[in-house]
Design an enzyme around this catalytic site. Structure first.
Site, PDB file in Angstrom:
ATOM      1  N   TYR A 194       0.862  -1.187   0.000  1.00 37.74           N
ATOM      2  CA  TYR A 194       0.000   0.000   0.000  1.00 37.74           C
ATOM      3  C   TYR A 194       0.899   1.237   0.000  1.00 37.74           C
ATOM      4  O   TYR A 194       1.805   1.354   0.829  1.00 37.74           O
ATOM      5  CB  TYR A 194      -0.925   0.028   1.229  1.00 37.74           C
ATOM      6  CG  TYR A 194      -1.739   1.304   1.283  1.00 37.74           C
ATOM      7  CD1 TYR A 194      -2.855   1.456   0.463  1.00 37.74           C
ATOM      8  CD2 TYR A 194      -1.361   2.366   2.099  1.00 37.74           C
ATOM      9  CE1 TYR A 194      -3.584   2.639   0.464  1.00 37.74           C
ATOM     10  CE2 TYR A 194      -2.076   3.552   2.110  1.00 37.74           C
ATOM     11  CZ  TYR A 194      -3.186   3.683   1.292  1.00 37.74           C
ATOM     12  OH  TYR A 194      -3.902   4.855   1.287  1.00 37.74           O
ATOM     13  N   LYS A 246       3.402  10.125   8.139  1.00 37.55           N
ATOM     14  CA  LYS A 246       2.704   9.654   9.344  1.00 37.55           C
ATOM     15  C   LYS A 246       3.309  10.133  10.673  1.00 37.55           C
ATOM     16  O   LYS A 246       2.930  11.180  11.141  1.00 37.55           O
ATOM     17  CB  LYS A 246       2.551   8.136   9.276  1.00 37.55           C
ATOM     18  CG  LYS A 246       1.528   7.738   8.186  1.00 37.55           C
ATOM     19  CD  LYS A 246       0.959   6.360   8.379  1.00 37.55           C
ATOM     20  CE  LYS A 246      -0.312   6.176   7.583  1.00 37.55           C
ATOM     21  NZ  LYS A 246      -0.157   5.439   6.328  1.00 37.55           N
TER      22      LYS A 246
HETATM   23  C1  PLP Z   1      -0.394   5.846   4.950  1.00 33.41           C
HETATM   24  C2  PLP Z   1       0.584   5.425   3.947  1.00 33.41           C
HETATM   25  C3  PLP Z   1       0.752   6.157   2.763  1.00 33.41           C
HETATM   26  C4  PLP Z   1      -0.085   7.360   2.401  1.00 33.41           C
HETATM   27  O1  PLP Z   1       0.055   8.393   3.313  1.00 33.41           O
HETATM   28  P1  PLP Z   1      -1.076   9.552   3.395  1.00 33.41           P
HETATM   29  O2  PLP Z   1      -0.519  10.524   4.364  1.00 33.41           O
HETATM   30  O3  PLP Z   1      -2.323   8.854   3.870  1.00 33.41           O
HETATM   31  O4  PLP Z   1      -1.238  10.105   2.037  1.00 33.41           O
HETATM   32  C5  PLP Z   1       1.721   5.715   1.876  1.00 33.41           C
HETATM   33  N1  PLP Z   1       2.476   4.639   2.137  1.00 33.41           N
HETATM   34  C6  PLP Z   1       2.341   3.920   3.274  1.00 33.41           C
HETATM   35  C7  PLP Z   1       3.236   2.750   3.526  1.00 33.41           C
HETATM   36  C8  PLP Z   1       1.389   4.279   4.209  1.00 33.41           C
HETATM   37  O5  PLP Z   1       1.236   3.558   5.325  1.00 33.41           O
END
Ligand code: PLP
Length: 434
Positions: free
Chosen positions: A153, A283
């Site tokens: 993801y 994050k």
């Molecule tokens: C959450 C996440 C994203 C996307 O980040 P957003 O701030 O929600 O756009 C991309 N890659 C990984 C591995 C993630 O956990």
């Protein structure tokens, strides 16, 4: 609504919300229940007119120090009084420079050119553009496709979607408009299991076959997050690094979920002692206080891009390097480093292992796995989100499962007792799912 004293009742708020506001991945015809949060502090989320919940999610990996951490709050307040925002085109400021310095120091060797952006998905877009511009600048514009593995993801924007797992990555309905890239099967060997060198064969075959058209391989190091919550073997990443070198393909490490200690190392790459060519952070970067992300690359890639046509890297978000976000990110990193964070994560890991262990006995549970401050209970069947969410709230915890997965990634400041309560609630709620 009139009058400065009229305060919306909780029912009014929820009714407006239900009618007018989108939530992540929800329907506007049949929305899932939402709960109104009044405040949050430490590991507790206080619902309006309701109980305090022990937080098992760290608001999707981000709130690593808990809510309303006094040092982070003070940093934002102080920064807001001097410089809350200014454009980054032609201007710079101390928060950006200090944070850049910290990230260069903290991240794996060689990563020293920092691009600040607004969210994780954008950090992935930026990384992919860097890889494309790099080979364009090297006179190899035909190297313009990407490789990845299943179960990954990487975000919700268009190019990020194109490297998400086409099934578990939640974006299959867009497949007609997304570029089609190369997917190897998900890594088979688990983090704690035996290493089988055959696990590399599909990825090796893929790179061997397609390297002439590939600019980068993008992976989540060790922990595959929202695409399946799988922990794969450290040798896989090590070998992937080697294959990328062999076939002149860049390695993009998406550490947006794993960054800042979550997997037990500061960055997931450290489990395999590899340095990627491009690293994405997001994050937990600001301790969950504001949205901020960073894409960090090497001097070689940055200078190659800059020496090519059109001589610049083609990206520049409006809120690039927002001073409030940078300042609180500096503070969050300082809070993390001031703690014995590895010890803390180790304690959480044992607490999760011990606390979730009873789930192994359920016939409707296929796996229980923990790594660092991440705990996963995998069920045979998908949960019914609305119903199970309510039961977690009734049990006094905030846990948001998806599909067949019940995940825990609590703030690092969770105490032993709260962690035990959190795990007990998960065991009880999962028991009811049978
Ligand atoms: C959450 C996440 C994203 C996307 O980040 P957003 O701030 O929600 O756009 C991309 N890659 C990984 C591995 C993630 O956990």
């Amino acid at each position: 609504m009139t009058g400065i004293c009229s305060e919306n009742s909780s029912n009014e708020i929820l009714a407006f919300d239900r009618k007018h506001l989108w939530h992540p991945y929800t329907s506007m015809i049949n929305p899932l229940p939402v709960f109104e949060v009044e405040s949050a502090s430490g590991v507790r989320i206080k619902l309006r007119d309701g109980p305090e919940l022990i937080d098992g999610m760290a608001s999707w990996w981000s709130v690593i120090h808990g809510y309303s951490h006094p040092k982070l709050v003070a940093a934002i307040q102080e920064q807001a009084e001097t410089l809350s925002h200014v454009m980054f085109g032609g201007l710079t400021h101390k928060p950006a420079v200090e944070l850049g310095r910290k990230l260069v120091e903290l991240t794996p060797e060689g990563l020293d050119r920092v691009f600040f952006c607004d969210s994780g998905s954008v950090a992935v877009e930026v990384a992919m553009k860097m890889a494309l511009q790099y080979f364009h600048a090297k006179g190899r514009p035909e190297k313009c496709t990407f490789a990845t593995v299943r179960s990954g993801y990487h975000g919700d924007t268009f190019h990020a979607m194109s490297v998400c797992d086409p099934v578990t990555g939640m974006h299959h309905i867009f497949s007609g408009v997304l570029p089609t890239y190369h997917f190897a099967p998900k890594p088979g060997c688990t983090f704690h299991g035996y290493w089988d060198a055959d696990d590399m064969r599909p990825l090796k075959n893929l790179l061997e076959k397609h390297h002439d058209s590939l600019c980068a391989l993008i992976l989540e190091p060790i922990v595959q997050g929202a695409g399946g919550m799988r922990f794969y073997h450290a040798n896989y990443l090590k070998e992937a690094r080697r294959l990328c070198d062999t076939f002149d393909v860049l390695l993009i490490a998406d550490e947006i979920a794993t960054g800042f200690g979550r997997s037990g190392k500061m960055f997931g790459c450290e489990h395999s002692s590899v340095s990627p060519d491009i690293l994405c952070l997001g994050k937990a970067l600001t301790g969950g206080m504001l949205s901020l992300a960073a894409t960090i690359t090497t001097e070689h890639i940055a200078t190659t891009i800059s020496a090519g046509d059109p001589g610049v890297f083609m990206h520049g978000p409006t809120f690039m390097a927002n001073p409030l976000a940078c300042r609180v990110a500096i503070e969050s990193i300082e809070v993390l480093l001031a703690d014995n964070w590895q010890g803390t994560i180790g304690v959480i890991e044992s607490g999760l292992q011990e606390g979730l262990e009873p789930c192994r006995d359920f016939s409707h549970v296929t796996d229980v796995r923990c790594l660092g401050a991440i705990g996963v209970v995998e069920l045979v069947r998908p949960v019914e989100m609305g119903a199970i969410q309510r039961r977690f709230v009734d049990h006094g915890v905030w846990v948001r499962p998806f599909g067949r997965l019940v995940n825990l990634m609590p703030p690092y400041c969770i105490g032993k007792e709260d962690l035990a309560l959190l795990c007990r609630a998960v065991v009880n709620v999962v028991a009811e799912e049978s």
